[in-house]
Design a protein around this motif. Structure first.
Motif, mmCIF file in Angstrom:
data_model
loop_
_atom_site.group_PDB
_atom_site.id
_atom_site.type_symbol
_atom_site.label_atom_id
_atom_site.label_comp_id
_atom_site.label_asym_id
_atom_site.label_seq_id
_atom_site.Cartn_x
_atom_site.Cartn_y
_atom_site.Cartn_z
ATOM 1 N N ASN A 1 0.848 -1.007 0.058
ATOM 2 C CA ASN A 1 0.081 0.114 0.082
ATOM 3 C C ASN A 1 0.744 1.234 0.200
ATOM 4 O OD1 ASN A 1 -2.411 -1.209 0.245
ATOM 5 N ND2 ASN A 1 -1.880 -1.877 2.214
ATOM 6 N N VAL A 2 0.248 2.307 -0.646
ATOM 7 C CA VAL A 2 1.213 3.439 -0.682
ATOM 8 C C VAL A 2 0.520 4.647 -0.554
ATOM 9 C CG1 VAL A 2 2.730 4.798 -2.230
ATOM 10 C CG2 VAL A 2 2.842 2.438 -2.584
ATOM 11 N N ILE A 3 0.970 5.458 0.281
ATOM 12 C CA ILE A 3 0.067 6.939 0.585
ATOM 13 C C ILE A 3 1.068 7.873 0.046
ATOM 14 C CG2 ILE A 3 -0.814 8.377 2.312
ATOM 15 C CD1 ILE A 3 -1.348 6.124 3.978
ATOM 16 N N GLN A 4 0.764 8.607 -0.558
ATOM 17 C CA GLN A 4 1.393 9.757 -1.077
ATOM 18 C C GLN A 4 1.289 11.265 -0.218
ATOM 19 O OE1 GLN A 4 3.067 9.953 -4.116
ATOM 20 N NE2 GLN A 4 2.180 7.939 -4.769
ATOM 21 N N ALA A 5 2.386 11.808 0.273
ATOM 22 C CA ALA A 5 2.199 12.927 1.055
ATOM 23 C C ALA A 5 3.237 13.940 0.897
ATOM 24 C CB ALA A 5 2.196 12.195 2.598
ATOM 25 N N ARG A 6 3.309 15.037 1.525
ATOM 26 C CA ARG A 6 4.486 16.053 1.388
ATOM 27 C C ARG A 6 4.990 16.436 2.769
ATOM 28 N NH1 ARG A 6 3.644 20.537 -2.944
ATOM 29 N NH2 ARG A 6 3.913 18.773 -4.335
ATOM 30 N N VAL A 7 6.135 16.591 2.808
ATOM 31 C CA VAL A 7 6.863 16.867 4.134
ATOM 32 C C VAL A 7 6.632 18.348 4.412
ATOM 33 C CG1 VAL A 7 9.038 16.838 5.405
ATOM 34 C CG2 VAL A 7 8.697 14.976 3.830
ATOM 35 N N ASP A 8 6.372 18.712 5.721
ATOM 36 C CA ASP A 8 6.134 20.014 6.367
ATOM 37 C C ASP A 8 6.789 20.029 7.841
ATOM 38 O OD1 ASP A 8 5.604 22.502 6.775
ATOM 39 O OD2 ASP A 8 3.476 22.287 6.771
ATOM 40 N N GLN B 1 1.139 14.521 6.818
ATOM 41 C CA GLN B 1 -0.185 14.290 7.265
ATOM 42 C C GLN B 1 -0.570 13.174 6.377
ATOM 43 O OE1 GLN B 1 -1.266 15.711 9.917
ATOM 44 N NE2 GLN B 1 0.671 17.045 10.232
ATOM 45 N N THR B 2 -1.173 12.135 6.781
ATOM 46 C CA THR B 2 -1.917 11.212 6.287
ATOM 47 C C THR B 2 -3.367 10.685 6.893
ATOM 48 O OG1 THR B 2 -1.205 9.201 7.800
ATOM 49 C CG2 THR B 2 0.410 10.107 6.302
ATOM 50 N N PRO B 3 -4.074 9.881 6.387
ATOM 51 C CA PRO B 3 -5.329 9.439 7.004
ATOM 52 C C PRO B 3 -5.035 8.796 8.439
ATOM 53 C CG PRO B 3 -5.224 8.455 4.729
ATOM 54 C CD PRO B 3 -3.902 9.283 5.015
ATOM 55 N N ASP C 1 0.284 2.847 16.713
ATOM 56 C CA ASP C 1 -0.416 2.683 15.847
ATOM 57 C C ASP C 1 -1.068 3.766 15.173
ATOM 58 O OD1 ASP C 1 0.167 0.125 16.290
ATOM 59 O OD2 ASP C 1 -2.082 -0.422 16.858
ATOM 60 N N GLY C 2 -1.033 5.011 15.757
ATOM 61 C CA GLY C 2 -1.512 6.352 15.104
ATOM 62 C C GLY C 2 -2.960 6.541 15.510
ATOM 63 N N VAL C 3 -3.448 7.219 14.353
ATOM 64 C CA VAL C 3 -4.842 7.668 14.368
ATOM 65 C C VAL C 3 -5.543 6.731 13.343
ATOM 66 C CG1 VAL C 3 -6.572 9.272 13.814
ATOM 67 C CG2 VAL C 3 -4.268 10.020 14.507
ATOM 68 N N PRO C 4 -6.908 5.925 13.888
ATOM 69 C CA PRO C 4 -7.391 5.242 13.096
ATOM 70 C C PRO C 4 -8.045 5.917 12.058
ATOM 71 C CG PRO C 4 -8.148 5.031 15.351
ATOM 72 C CD PRO C 4 -7.141 6.211 15.264
ATOM 73 N N ALA C 5 -8.355 5.253 10.718
ATOM 74 C CA ALA C 5 -8.676 5.970 9.521
ATOM 75 C C ALA C 5 -10.023 4.989 9.192
ATOM 76 C CB ALA C 5 -7.850 6.048 8.549
ATOM 77 N N ARG C 6 -11.278 5.638 8.815
ATOM 78 C CA ARG C 6 -12.508 4.996 8.508
ATOM 79 C C ARG C 6 -12.221 4.505 7.175
ATOM 80 N NH1 ARG C 6 -17.862 6.619 7.055
ATOM 81 N NH2 ARG C 6 -19.416 5.743 8.173
ATOM 82 N N ALA C 7 -12.958 3.454 6.805
ATOM 83 C CA ALA C 7 -12.999 2.938 5.350
ATOM 84 C C ALA C 7 -14.073 2.320 5.264
ATOM 85 C CB ALA C 7 -11.713 2.175 5.324
ATOM 86 N N THR C 8 -14.621 1.649 3.991
ATOM 87 C CA THR C 8 -15.437 0.962 3.693
ATOM 88 C C THR C 8 -15.233 -0.413 2.984
ATOM 89 O OG1 THR C 8 -17.145 2.707 3.473
ATOM 90 C CG2 THR C 8 -18.025 0.927 2.700
ATOM 91 N N VAL C 9 -15.560 -1.650 3.307
ATOM 92 C CA VAL C 9 -15.000 -2.640 2.491
ATOM 93 C C VAL C 9 -15.470 -2.720 1.044
ATOM 94 C CG1 VAL C 9 -15.451 -5.099 2.511
ATOM 95 C CG2 VAL C 9 -15.199 -4.044 4.547
#
Length: 365
Positions: free
Chosen positions: A249-256, A261-263, A304-312
């Motif tokens: 899995n790959v999440i694109q982001a930008r460093v600040d 910041q990610t889901p 584990d960070g912040v849970p992210a909501r998703a749909t199957v």
């Protein structure tokens, strides 16, 4: 009490230094170096066309390198001027086509490369055929054997002259899956027993992880990463190295401010300048799934960070695990998760996902 000298004080059984091979001006093997000790199995792992088999042919002496040197037990056997002939290198070869002589019996195939009195050769043949559990077929012919049995005869023949080094090019790819694991294990046990240094070429990560003491990951003619299988798997050098061993899995982001910041909340991105585009890469088996509780998920944690909501989107059972695809609320991206055994939530079900921070890799785009 006098301590024995360290094993690694001896020269490697096989060493190649900075070898290169060019075809039509293009480097198909580019500055490759390796060391393999007696009894060690090293897997040269990579996609088709990356230079693995060409490297093997140069070590065997059937092809000449354009640059670099090859040593056996500390002695030069080949550079761009000096060259020991292939038959004097004490190197055994095994390929995916077993190349047995159809007109010779099993005994004569195994004895083909042996020299010396007939009684000694027969004793060596019988010894090896016992070790590969084929002594009852000693007078049979290759066409009377199964593919797995032929592979074991080829192994016995390659080991008969007691080579110091064994080169193996996709030797198990012709076998069906039911046979492959058992024969790989038998082969590895026998090679270790003979204290042979082994260089195995494969494009199958599972085979490399199963057999190797050390993995050399090759791409575009170069070794991009080398080390124990666990280290290569858990400390990949880039996204392609992660993806070679499994889905990603790959999440694109930008460093600040050294953060992205990610889901799944903030990720540290040390060493990456502000404004750098990065990819956060993680494997499906490391995604953790939790149930929805009246619109809420589990509490955030430091690990584990912040849970992210998703749909199957869909779920499939693959035999020893289940693959579940999710569509993220955050940006509509699809993420994959694998779960041991049977887990088949229905499409449209809302769930919450987390990814342990220590299972994620941050690479520049």
């Amino acid at each position: 009490m006098t301590s024995s000298p360290a094993l690694n004080s001896e020269p490697p059984r096989l060493e190649i230094r900075n070898i290169r091979r060019f075809f039509d001006g293009r480097a198909v093997v580019d500055d490759v170096s390796l060391q393999i000790r007696a009894g060690q199995v090293t897997c040269l792992l990579g996609p088709s066309g990356c230079g693995k088999s060409t490297t093997l042919r140069m070590i065997a002496g059937v092809e000449m390198q354009d640059e670099g040197e090859i040593y056996v037990d500390g002695k030069l056997i080949c550079d761009t001027v000096y060259r020991v002939p292939p038959e004097r290198r004490e190197i055994g070869l095994m390929f995916q086509d077993f190349a047995l002589f159809p007109h010779l019996s099993v005994a004569d195939n195994v004895a083909f490369g042996l020299k010396g009195p007939r009684e000694e050769k027969r004793a060596r043949v019988e010894e090896l055929l016992r070790k590969v559990s084929l002594d009852r077929y000693i007078d049979e012919y290759p066409h009377q054997l199964s593919g797995g049995e032929q592979q074991r005869v080829a192994l016995a023949r390659a080991l008969a002259p007691r080579p110091r080094i064994m080169l193996m090019d996709e030797p198990f790819s012709g076998l069906d899956n039911r046979l492959r694991d058992g024969i790989r294990d038998e082969t590895l046990s026998l090679l270790k027993e003979e204290d042979t240094a082994v260089l195995l070429v494969t494009h199958e990560p599972e085979e490399a992880m199963r057999m190797a003491d050390e993995v050399a990951l090759m791409r575009g003619g170069k070794i991009v990463q080398q080390g124990a299988p666990y280290n290569v798997y858990t400390r990949p050098v880039d996204k392609a190295a992660v993806a070679f061993f499994s889905d990603v899995n790959v999440i694109q982001a930008r460093v600040d401010g050294a953060l992205v910041q990610t889901p799944f909340g903030e990720f540290l991105a040390p060493g990456h300048a502000d404004g750098t585009d990065v990819e956060i890469v993680f494997r499906p088996q490391h995604v953790r799934i939790d149930f929805d509780r009246n619109g809420s998920g589990p509490l955030p944690t430091a690990t584990d960070g912040v849970p992210a909501r998703a749909t199957v989107v869909r779920a499939r059972f693959l035999g020893n695990e289940s693959l579940v695809e999710f569509r993220m609320d955050f940006d509509g991206a699809v993420l994959k998760a694998t779960v041991p055994n049977v887990f088949l939530p229905e499409a449209g079900r809302v769930m919450w996902l987390t990814v342990p921070r220590n299972r994620c890799f941050v690479f520049p785009v």
